[in-house]
Motif scaffolding. Structure first.
Motif, mmCIF file in Angstrom:
data_model
loop_
_atom_site.group_PDB
_atom_site.id
_atom_site.type_symbol
_atom_site.label_atom_id
_atom_site.label_comp_id
_atom_site.label_asym_id
_atom_site.label_seq_id
_atom_site.Cartn_x
_atom_site.Cartn_y
_atom_site.Cartn_z
ATOM 1 N N TYR A 25 0.867 -1.180 0.000
ATOM 2 C CA TYR A 25 0.000 0.000 0.000
ATOM 3 C C TYR A 25 0.902 1.229 0.000
ATOM 4 C CZ TYR A 25 -3.612 -3.322 1.319
ATOM 5 O OH TYR A 25 -4.463 -4.401 1.342
ATOM 6 N N ALA A 26 0.675 2.124 -0.944
ATOM 7 C CA ALA A 26 1.532 3.296 -1.097
ATOM 8 C C ALA A 26 0.893 4.525 -0.472
ATOM 9 C CB ALA A 26 1.808 3.551 -2.577
ATOM 10 N N LEU A 27 1.694 5.252 0.313
ATOM 11 C CA LEU A 27 1.259 6.515 0.900
ATOM 12 C C LEU A 27 1.874 7.657 0.101
ATOM 13 C CD1 LEU A 27 1.724 5.586 4.649
ATOM 14 C CD2 LEU A 27 -0.416 5.723 3.391
ATOM 15 N N LEU A 28 1.037 8.520 -0.426
ATOM 16 C CA LEU A 28 1.463 9.643 -1.240
ATOM 17 C C LEU A 28 1.471 10.894 -0.350
ATOM 18 C CD1 LEU A 28 0.585 7.422 -3.217
ATOM 19 C CD2 LEU A 28 -0.346 9.191 -4.704
ATOM 20 N N GLU A 29 2.652 11.481 -0.155
ATOM 21 C CA GLU A 29 2.798 12.518 0.860
ATOM 22 C C GLU A 29 3.492 13.770 0.351
ATOM 23 O OE1 GLU A 29 3.683 10.843 4.840
ATOM 24 O OE2 GLU A 29 4.129 8.979 3.772
ATOM 25 N N SER A 30 3.573 13.929 -0.966
ATOM 26 C CA SER A 30 4.236 15.098 -1.542
ATOM 27 C C SER A 30 3.533 15.498 -2.826
ATOM 28 C CB SER A 30 5.707 14.789 -1.843
ATOM 29 O OG SER A 30 5.798 13.808 -2.873
ATOM 30 N N ALA A 31 3.822 16.711 -3.276
ATOM 31 C CA ALA A 31 3.244 17.190 -4.540
ATOM 32 C C ALA A 31 3.678 16.290 -5.698
ATOM 33 C CB ALA A 31 3.684 18.631 -4.783
ATOM 34 N N LEU A 32 4.934 15.855 -5.689
ATOM 35 C CA LEU A 32 5.418 14.986 -6.763
ATOM 36 C C LEU A 32 4.651 13.671 -6.780
ATOM 37 C CD1 LEU A 32 7.436 14.460 -9.024
ATOM 38 C CD2 LEU A 32 9.049 13.625 -7.291
ATOM 39 N N ALA A 33 4.399 13.112 -5.601
ATOM 40 C CA ALA A 33 3.660 11.855 -5.534
ATOM 41 C C ALA A 33 2.251 12.017 -6.087
ATOM 42 C CB ALA A 33 3.605 11.369 -4.088
ATOM 43 N N VAL A 34 1.594 13.115 -5.763
ATOM 44 C CA VAL A 34 0.235 13.342 -6.266
ATOM 45 C C VAL A 34 0.250 13.461 -7.785
ATOM 46 C CG1 VAL A 34 -1.713 14.949 -6.257
ATOM 47 C CG2 VAL A 34 -0.570 14.370 -4.110
ATOM 48 N N GLU A 35 1.250 14.133 -8.341
ATOM 49 C CA GLU A 35 1.353 14.224 -9.797
ATOM 50 C C GLU A 35 1.527 12.852 -10.438
ATOM 51 O OE1 GLU A 35 1.071 16.853 -11.974
ATOM 52 O OE2 GLU A 35 0.259 17.822 -10.181
ATOM 53 N N ALA A 40 -0.532 15.228 6.428
ATOM 54 C CA ALA A 40 0.315 16.149 7.199
ATOM 55 C C ALA A 40 1.550 16.544 6.404
ATOM 56 C CB ALA A 40 0.707 15.514 8.532
ATOM 57 N N ASP A 41 2.230 15.556 5.825
ATOM 58 C CA ASP A 41 3.414 15.857 5.026
ATOM 59 C C ASP A 41 3.052 16.611 3.758
ATOM 60 O OD1 ASP A 41 6.129 14.234 5.937
ATOM 61 O OD2 ASP A 41 4.308 13.333 6.711
ATOM 62 N N LEU A 42 1.934 16.239 3.134
ATOM 63 C CA LEU A 42 1.531 16.910 1.910
ATOM 64 C C LEU A 42 1.184 18.375 2.185
ATOM 65 C CD1 LEU A 42 0.872 16.843 -1.089
ATOM 66 C CD2 LEU A 42 -1.417 16.024 -0.499
ATOM 67 N N ARG A 43 0.492 18.615 3.291
ATOM 68 C CA ARG A 43 0.145 19.997 3.652
ATOM 69 C C ARG A 43 1.413 20.831 3.833
ATOM 70 N NH1 ARG A 43 -2.126 18.763 7.886
ATOM 71 N NH2 ARG A 43 -4.230 18.439 7.110
ATOM 72 N N ALA A 44 2.408 20.263 4.499
ATOM 73 C CA ALA A 44 3.668 20.979 4.692
ATOM 74 C C ALA A 44 4.387 21.206 3.366
ATOM 75 C CB ALA A 44 4.560 20.201 5.658
ATOM 76 N N ASP A 45 4.373 20.200 2.508
ATOM 77 C CA ASP A 45 5.050 20.328 1.213
ATOM 78 C C ASP A 45 4.423 21.426 0.366
ATOM 79 O OD1 ASP A 45 6.952 19.575 -0.737
ATOM 80 O OD2 ASP A 45 5.492 18.298 -1.744
#
Length: 275
Positions: A118-128, A148-153
């Motif tokens: 299961y992959a956790l996407l936690e950055s703008a790059l991951a969402v792209e 939490a990490d994505l919000r910070a990124d």
């Protein structure tokens, strides 16, 4: 197989807390070796988790969130835990590209022996890269956000800015024929009203279930994601009408019955009658 609605995190360096989590009534317990464990406790957390999961005797499925693949602990985490009979899944934090998934799949054995990933996407790059990650390998069974990490990124000041990434991940999961993703955690364990409100919003966006960090959050999440009696009654009416008349028709309330409406009604009843 039961549709999971609640995913309860417990720190891997607290075996006593993990045992309590296993008895708390969650659909899945996630033993966390990453954010919940300090660097000087990583080795102990891994060893304690390996001891706990060396036998497949837990009635509740247990996933392990290993350390991020870029860290010095990840390789040992995977070598130690992937083949244990008590591990029902491995959650991979901070995945940024499909190669993170394929490399992990190769390192954790053949398809018939490795646990689901299961992959956790936690950055703008991951969402792209959301769809490319979601479709990277058959061993991947799900994706979700680490908000939490994505919000910070992204430098966001409020959660409203997360709705586009949330929808992107829900859509990517569907496009890759994966289950709808669960929501990220609600960090304030005392704010049950806020939890319920954000669960309702997440359900409207297409999420299914939610991660939790305290047992008191579990019944709130379950209530939010199970169909209401009104939704069940309507789904039953749709399925009954569709079974007795295959031509185009509408319910007394004006709901037009077509294949998409029947599919949604079937999904509602499946969720309502989950074990």
């Amino acid at each position: 197989m039961t549709t999971a609605l609640t995913w309860l995190y417990a720190p891997g360096d607290r075996p006593d807390v993990v045992l309590k989590a296993l008895a708390a009534g969650a659909d899945v317990v996630v033993v966390d070796l990453e954010d919940a464990v300090a660097p000087d406790r990583k080795d102990y957390a891994r060893a304690a988790t390996a001891e706990l999961l060396s036998e497949p005797h837990h009635p509740t499925p247990v996933h392990v969130r290993v350390n991020a693949l870029s860290t010095p602990w990840a390789d040992t985490d995977l070598k130690t835990l992937a083949a244990l009979p008590g591990v029902s899944g491995l959650r991979l934090p901070k995945v940024t590209c499909p190669r993170d998934v394929t490399d992990t799949a190769e390192r954790t054995g053949a398809d018939g022996r490795r646990p689901p990933l299961y992959a956790l996407l936690e950055s703008a790059l991951a969402v792209e890269h959301a769809y490319a990650i979601a479709s990277a390998h058959p061993a991947l069974h799900g994706i979700s956000l680490g908000e939490a990490d994505l919000r910070a990124d992204l430098g966001l000041r409020s959660d409203s800015g997360l709705d586009w990434p949330r929808s992107r991940v829900v859509n990517a999961a569907r496009a890759a024929a994966l289950a709808p993703p669960p929501q990220s955690v609600h960090p304030d364990v005392r704010d049950l009203n806020g939890l319920a409100a954000t669960c309702a919003h997440g359900r409207a966006l297409g999420f299914l279930g939610r991660a939790a960090i305290h047992p008191r959050q579990l019944p709130v999440i379950e209530r939010a994601y199970l169909p209401t009696q009104e939704e069940i009654d309507k789904a039953e009416a749709i399925l009954e009408a569709a079974a007795t008349n295959r031509s185009a028709q509408a319910l007394p309330d004006g709901t037009f019955i077509d294949a998409a409406v029947v599919t949604e009604a079937t999904r509602t009843m499946t969720l309502a009658h989950r074990p």
